[in-house]
Design a protein around this motif. Structure first.
Motif, PDB file in Angstrom:
ATOM      1  N   SER A  87       0.966  -1.077  -0.016  1.00 51.57           N
ATOM      2  CA  SER A  87       0.133   0.127  -0.135  1.00 51.57           C
ATOM      3  C   SER A  87       1.056   1.191  -0.152  1.00 51.57           C
ATOM      4  O   SER A  87       2.023   1.231   0.395  1.00 51.57           O
ATOM      5  N   GLU A 139       0.268   3.896   1.664  1.00 50.35           N
ATOM      6  CA  GLU A 139       0.455   4.267   3.245  1.00 50.35           C
ATOM      7  C   GLU A 139       1.639   3.687   3.913  1.00 50.35           C
ATOM      8  O   GLU A 139       2.302   4.414   4.474  1.00 50.35           O
ATOM      9  N   LEU A 164       4.525   5.426   2.600  1.00 48.83           N
ATOM     10  CA  LEU A 164       4.534   6.964   3.181  1.00 48.83           C
ATOM     11  C   LEU A 164       5.067   6.738   4.631  1.00 48.83           C
ATOM     12  O   LEU A 164       5.628   7.864   5.137  1.00 48.83           O
ATOM     13  N   GLU A 175      -4.393  11.184  -7.392  1.00 44.90           N
ATOM     14  CA  GLU A 175      -4.970  10.745  -6.164  1.00 44.90           C
ATOM     15  C   GLU A 175      -3.613  10.510  -5.376  1.00 44.90           C
ATOM     16  O   GLU A 175      -3.374  10.895  -4.268  1.00 44.90           O
ATOM     17  N   HIS A 176      -2.710   9.696  -5.957  1.00 46.10           N
ATOM     18  CA  HIS A 176      -1.389   9.279  -5.380  1.00 46.10           C
ATOM     19  C   HIS A 176      -0.558  10.569  -5.014  1.00 46.10           C
ATOM     20  O   HIS A 176      -0.257  10.732  -3.885  1.00 46.10           O
ATOM     21  N   SER A 188      -2.104  12.487  -2.088  1.00 48.28           N
ATOM     22  CA  SER A 188      -1.587  11.864  -0.867  1.00 48.28           C
ATOM     23  C   SER A 188      -0.099  11.822  -0.432  1.00 48.28           C
ATOM     24  O   SER A 188       0.187  11.737   0.775  1.00 48.28           O
ATOM     25  N   ARG A 191       0.664  15.170   1.081  1.00 47.02           N
ATOM     26  CA  ARG A 191      -0.085  15.485   2.237  1.00 47.02           C
ATOM     27  C   ARG A 191       1.052  14.704   3.385  1.00 47.02           C
ATOM     28  O   ARG A 191       0.889  15.128   4.486  1.00 47.02           O
ATOM     29  N   ALA A 192       1.686  13.876   3.002  1.00 46.41           N
ATOM     30  CA  ALA A 192       2.645  13.229   3.723  1.00 46.41           C
ATOM     31  C   ALA A 192       3.888  13.795   3.805  1.00 46.41           C
ATOM     32  O   ALA A 192       4.685  13.394   4.454  1.00 46.41           O
TER      33      ALA A 192
END
Length: 91
Positions: free
Chosen positions: A55, A57, A60, A79-80, A83, A86-87
């Motif tokens: 994943s 997540e 990240l 989308e990726h 994300s 944001r990380a």
């Protein structure tokens, strides 16, 4: 040294992984890969001697990843990238 993670272990990822794992890109090192298909992540993990994840997540959450190369189908890029940003990782 920038720690690079690859998101997506499909056809295009192979070349990225080869260049990064052989240190042909100055200042960058392949540190992990991720793919939603466990068998792809595992194959890259074994071949390039880096951790494999299933994943984004998981990728990240790694403190040794500074940059993520998005190598997923183009319809998923927005989308990726959001994300990843944001990380607080580079894309």
């Amino acid at each position: 040294m920038l720690g690079i993670g690859l998101l997506g272990c499909g056809r295009i990822a192979k070349r990225h992984a080869e260049l990064l794992s052989s240190r042909q890109i100055a200042g960058a090192e392949l540190r992990a890969v991720a793919d939603i298909l466990p068998e792809r992540a595992q194959a890259f993990s074994e071949r390039f001697k880096v951790p494999g994840h299933v994943s984004l997540e998981e990728l990240l959450n790694r403190s040794d990843i500074d940059v993520v190369a998005v190598l997923t189908p183009s319809g998923l890029h927005a989308e990726h990238v959001i994300s990843i940003a944001r990380a607080s990782k580079h894309v």
